[in-house]
Design an enzyme around this catalytic site. Structure first.
Site, mmCIF file in Angstrom:
data_model
loop_
_atom_site.group_PDB
_atom_site.id
_atom_site.type_symbol
_atom_site.label_atom_id
_atom_site.label_comp_id
_atom_site.label_asym_id
_atom_site.label_seq_id
_atom_site.Cartn_x
_atom_site.Cartn_y
_atom_site.Cartn_z
ATOM 1 N N HIS A 24 0.539 -6.095 -8.716
ATOM 2 C CA HIS A 24 1.654 -5.351 -8.634
ATOM 3 C C HIS A 24 2.941 -6.107 -8.839
ATOM 4 O O HIS A 24 3.626 -6.450 -7.959
ATOM 5 C CB HIS A 24 1.671 -5.015 -7.047
ATOM 6 C CG HIS A 24 1.316 -6.059 -5.943
ATOM 7 N ND1 HIS A 24 1.660 -7.145 -5.997
ATOM 8 C CD2 HIS A 24 0.499 -5.849 -5.058
ATOM 9 C CE1 HIS A 24 1.191 -7.908 -5.124
ATOM 10 N NE2 HIS A 24 0.389 -7.295 -4.415
ATOM 11 N N HIS A 28 -6.698 -1.941 -7.558
ATOM 12 C CA HIS A 28 -6.280 -2.563 -6.349
ATOM 13 C C HIS A 28 -6.200 -1.692 -4.967
ATOM 14 O O HIS A 28 -5.298 -0.834 -4.897
ATOM 15 C CB HIS A 28 -4.602 -2.852 -6.671
ATOM 16 C CG HIS A 28 -4.021 -3.845 -5.757
ATOM 17 N ND1 HIS A 28 -3.184 -4.879 -6.227
ATOM 18 C CD2 HIS A 28 -4.280 -3.947 -4.255
ATOM 19 C CE1 HIS A 28 -2.961 -5.596 -5.082
ATOM 20 N NE2 HIS A 28 -3.434 -5.076 -4.023
ATOM 21 N N HIS A 85 -6.978 -1.047 -0.912
ATOM 22 C CA HIS A 85 -7.600 -1.617 0.667
ATOM 23 C C HIS A 85 -8.374 -0.534 0.934
ATOM 24 O O HIS A 85 -7.789 0.375 1.404
ATOM 25 C CB HIS A 85 -6.161 -1.955 1.005
ATOM 26 C CG HIS A 85 -5.326 -3.096 0.463
ATOM 27 N ND1 HIS A 85 -5.704 -4.424 0.498
ATOM 28 C CD2 HIS A 85 -4.444 -3.257 -0.495
ATOM 29 C CE1 HIS A 85 -4.843 -5.086 -0.028
ATOM 30 N NE2 HIS A 85 -4.132 -4.453 -0.601
ATOM 31 N N LEU A 86 -9.301 -0.760 1.292
ATOM 32 C CA LEU A 86 -10.215 0.228 2.012
ATOM 33 C C LEU A 86 -10.662 -0.299 3.585
ATOM 34 O O LEU A 86 -11.196 0.393 4.246
ATOM 35 C CB LEU A 86 -11.725 0.105 1.320
ATOM 36 C CG LEU A 86 -11.616 1.059 -0.042
ATOM 37 C CD1 LEU A 86 -13.021 0.973 -0.748
ATOM 38 C CD2 LEU A 86 -11.074 2.241 -0.201
ATOM 39 N N ARG A 87 -10.046 -1.286 3.916
ATOM 40 C CA ARG A 87 -9.973 -1.651 4.953
ATOM 41 C C ARG A 87 -11.364 -1.926 6.111
ATOM 42 O O ARG A 87 -11.227 -2.250 7.105
ATOM 43 C CB ARG A 87 -9.176 -0.594 6.094
ATOM 44 C CG ARG A 87 -7.755 -0.567 5.597
ATOM 45 C CD ARG A 87 -6.826 -1.805 5.663
ATOM 46 N NE ARG A 87 -5.600 -1.348 5.292
ATOM 47 C CZ ARG A 87 -4.730 -2.501 4.594
ATOM 48 N NH1 ARG A 87 -5.344 -3.612 4.123
ATOM 49 N NH2 ARG A 87 -3.402 -2.049 4.482
ATOM 50 N N ASP A 119 -2.498 -0.190 -4.970
ATOM 51 C CA ASP A 119 -2.274 -0.750 -3.992
ATOM 52 C C ASP A 119 -2.508 0.097 -2.784
ATOM 53 O O ASP A 119 -1.462 -0.172 -1.792
ATOM 54 C CB ASP A 119 -0.939 -1.775 -3.820
ATOM 55 C CG ASP A 119 -0.737 -2.791 -2.991
ATOM 56 O OD1 ASP A 119 -1.989 -2.955 -2.360
ATOM 57 O OD2 ASP A 119 0.300 -3.267 -2.911
#
Lengths: 345, 470
Positions: B246, B75, B77-79, B319
């Protein structure tokens, strides 16, 4: 009043920071400013050369005027800043706005904001003192302080005692009902903390949908859904303002139904004991949480609350900015004899 | 899968050099033993005591360290694409490598979202030179809008194994039902961000004692639990497979435990921050602690730890949610939810789950890396590493017997994806020195116990002595 890191300034962000001693101190300093307010020229030079900004990002009339009057009576320079006339609408962040104003040389920010915690954020950003003038549903500390001041003033008068001889013992065991939209009320949060710290027995009265989801840690003696049952047993009935949108069906079926169950009508006011007081932070919704003729009763302290507000806010600004300044910069203690002793103690 | 095979077949030049990881304790699903590890040509060629160092090999000192399969984050977030000011695949992968991860699953809530082969291919392509493997999760619905199914089959053909509208849950129960039915044919897993929007509406933190005191609109635990319960019912109805992202409440844990006892195909992850921080952190209104799901009361934190120890929770996932500094520097209601996690996950989790045997300082209860910990829930280091490596590798479809190359075991012939952990090393978290483009770590200024010393990705030492090499 807490001290936060930046520049070591003192702030008033929450009643929780004051404790009973802190509240008592502010009430005592307020006494001196009530006296100042009775003078023919109700102005003292305590904050001469200091700059106070009222930063209001939410509609407000009385709180803003009250703070500005307080600052001016202390001889501070007052800058007034509101969202409508600012560049906030152009997309400038709150931080940039605040830092820009601070760069002009400001000693205190009086902050009103729709977001809970906004004054705490401002306190992190600027090198100045911050006074919370109401943040979202969180707190409105000076309202609670002026309410406590007003209660103490009335109780002293009734007992035939001078205010100086009336400490905060009068709050111990005082039975106060706070009625209405507690969930969305910053006034209620501050007042519960203040009254709880001073030893009062606080009862919340509200429909279930207008109570906070949790009351853990709140210094309450009880919670009731039945105003009629509570009224005969209180010394103070404090009514909260009901915002009309709460009656649109999401929290209440209608404003009318709220009024029928929780409004202080003439019939209900008759349930109060002879000495019981009625208070409201304003602005009142006459005919909703309070009936017009109830607001006009001698037991209603609404206007007295407003007038004490100026003195209490003078005390807060003075204590945040003025200490260590009295007796310097040309404003000798002789100009402010009552405060000289109070602050020295 | 196609992606990982392509990469595995053409190891980069540097990966073909030899490495010896010397003097450590190898820990993987198979057990724990003191051994050196020799890596050559991108694979492990020898594991044993006192191995001979091949000529020209680089020696990585692992004295006092644990040598484990590279960590796998389900999980992240690499944006990228869309919010490159907050993070890029390159910077996020670097943070991952520094955190000991050799694979991350990039969440699809980018702009545009990963709801087409084109965007998935772009992410995979940008990830091909990164410091760890970047797998990609696809959206369940087009635009993550919760209405029309995304091209699950087309994305599955590119090797996408996890599908999620993360950032939001699929609200419409019939859409989720169809998605589960449709996904059955592609051997993929739907991963749900469980949050009932109507109940969570307008909330910025956990609804309870602190939100009530602070006057902040809250998100009740039930907003999560309702959707966990609903999706368990849908798994029963459809025979599908759901991974719960999560989970954060004791109620969710109980629901997942019951579903597993019933034999339903569900798995669940927890985050390092939900294992270590409570909603009391919000007392100062600092938006760095605003995260979704929100930080919960201590009772929930304890339930999550117990669920890790008992095996109900299958994985710890970060996350990792970077946000540009100016977006987080706002009032609590305006700031976006999310916090960084990749570089701090391992020490935080070791601290919270109290990996026994080396972490005496945490055992003493002061819990430097997080809230107080119940000594009864102490887990072994190996079990903690399982939550961070081989168990998530399987959920992501990245385990060796699934055609992947992660999660170990560390044995001859295995792809050399390894992290070397110094469990006793202490370091202070300085947001400005993190590899991420963002600074929103909740651990700023805190001293961590446990540090990733080296990370080996496809045979190349991408982190040496806690310094990233790529």
């Amino acid at each position: 009043m807490t001290e936060l890191s930046k520049g070591g300034h003192r702030h008033l962000l929450s009643i929780a920071e004051l404790g009973a001693d802190g509240i008592e101190e502010i009430l005592e300093v307020s006494d001196a400013f009530v006296e100042v307010g009775r003078r023919s020229i109700p102005k003292v030079p305590s904050l001469r050369g200091r700059t106070v900004v009222t930063l209001f990002a939410e509609q407000s009339t009385r709180t803003r005027l009250s703070f500005e009057t307080a600052a001016k009576r202390l001889s501070a320079d007052v800058l007034s800043f509101s969202v409508d006339t600012s560049s906030v609408k152009k997309g400038e962040s709150l931080r940039d706005t605040v830092e820009t104003v601070a760069a002009m040389g400001v000693d205190a920010f009086v902050v009103r904001h729709t977001s809970a915690g906004a004054p705490a954020a401002v306190a992190r950003w600027v090198d100045a003192s911050v006074v919370n003038a109401g943040d979202g549903w969180h707190e409105h500390p000076t309202q609670a302080l002026l309410d406590c001041y007003t209660i103490r003033q009335v109780l002293a008068e009734r007992a035939g005692r001078a205010l100086e001889d009336t400490g905060v013992e009068c709050f111990v065991g005082l039975r106060v009902a706070i009625v209405g939209d507690v969930r969305h009320s910053r006034v209620a949060r501050s007042l519960v903390l203040a009254l709880g710290a001073l030893g009062a027995e606080v009862t919340l009265v509200a429909p279930g949908s207008l109570l906070p989801p949790s009351l853990e840690g709140w210094p309450l003696s009880k919670v009731s859904y039945d105003l009629d049952a509570v009224l005969p047993h209180v010394d103070v009935c404090y009514l909260l303002r009901l915002q009309s949108e709460r009656g649109a069906g999401a929290f209440l079926p209608s404003v009318r139904e709220y009024s029928a169950w929780y409004g202080l009508t003439s019939r209900r006011a008759a349930l109060l004991g002879d000495d019981a007081l009625v208070m409201h932070p304003g602005p009142m919704n006459r005919g909703i949480e309070i009936a017009d003729d109830v607001a006009a009763l001698p037991r209603s302290l609404v206007l007295r609350q407003v007038s004490n507000g100026v003195a209490v806010r003078m005390a807060v600004l003075f204590m945040l900015l003025g200490q260590g300044q009295v007796g310097t910069g040309g404003s000798g203690p002789g100009l402010l004899p009552t405060l000289g002793t109070v602050v020295g103690g | 899968m196609a992606e990982s095979k392509r990469r595995g077949a053409s190891p980069s030049e540097s990966a073909s050099g030899s490495l010896v990881i010397r003097g450590g304790t190898v820990v993987d699903a198979g057990g724990t033993r003191v051994a050196d590890v020799v890596v050559s040509g991108g694979v492990v060629i020898e594991v044993g005591a006192e191995v001979a160092v091949p000529p020209g090999a680089t020696v990585l000192d692992a004295g006092g360290c644990l040598v484990a399969p590279g960590l796998v984050d389900l999980h992240t977030h690499l944006r990228q694409p869309g919010a490159e000011d907050a993070e890029t695949i390159e910077t996020g992968a670097r943070a991952a490598a520094l955190g000991g991860f050799t694979a991350v699953v990039a969440m699809p809530n980018t702009d545009p979202p990963v709801d087409s082969a084109a965007v998935a291919l772009e992410v995979l392509s940008l990830g091909s030179g990164a410091a760890c493997q970047v797998a990609v999760a696809g959206a369940i619905t087009m635009g993550r809008a919760g209405e029309r199914l995304a091209p699950i089959g087309e994305l599955a053909a590119l090797g996408v194994r996890l599908f999620t509208d993360d950032g939001a849950g699929v609200q419409d129960v019939s859409v989720m039902r169809r998605a589960l039915e449709y996904a059955r044919g592609f051997d993929v897993t739907l991963a749900q961000h469980c949050e009932d929007d109507a109940l969570a509406s307008g909330g910025h933190m956990h609804e309870g004692e602190w939100s009530s005191r602070l006057g902040v609109p809250g998100i009740p635990a039930e907003a999560e639990e309702l959707m966990v319960a609903r999706d368990i019912a849908l798994v029963r109805l459809t025979g599908g497979r759901v991974h719960f992202l999560h989970i954060s409440t004791a109620g969710s844990v109980a629901l997942v435990a019951a579903a597993k006892a019933e034999g339903l195909a569900v798995t669940a992850e927890v985050t390092p921050h939900h294992l270590s921080l409570t909603h009391a952190e919000l007392a100062g209104y600092d938006p760095v602690f605003k995260v979704n799901p929100p930080l919960r009361p201590e009772t929930d934190v304890c339930a999550l730890r117990a669920a890790c120890a008992s095996g109900i929770v299958d994985a710890v996932a970060t996350d990792h949610a970077p946000h540009a500094p100016e977006r987080k520097d706002a009032t609590l209601d305006v700031a976006p939810p999310g916090m960084l996690g990749l570089q701090t996950a391992l020490p935080v989790v070791l601290g919270a789950l109290g990996a026994a045997g080396f972490d005496r300082e945490h055992g003493a209860g002061s819990a430097r890396n997080g809230a107080g910990r119940d000594r009864a829930q102490v887990m072994s280091v190996r079990d903690v590493l399982g939550l961070l490596s081989w168990r998530p590798a399987r959920i992501a479809g990245l385990a060796r017997d699934q055609g992947g190359e992660h999660g170990g075991p560390i044995e001859p012939g295995a792809p050399a994806n390894i992290c070397v952990i110094d469990p006793a090393a202490t370091w202070e978290v300085d947001p400005a020195r993190l590899a991420s483009r963002s600074r929103n770590t909740p651990w700023a200024g805190r001293v961590m116990t446990g540090q990733v010393r080296h990370t080996v990705f496809r045979g190349e030492a991408v982190v040496v002595d806690a310094q990233v090499q790529r």
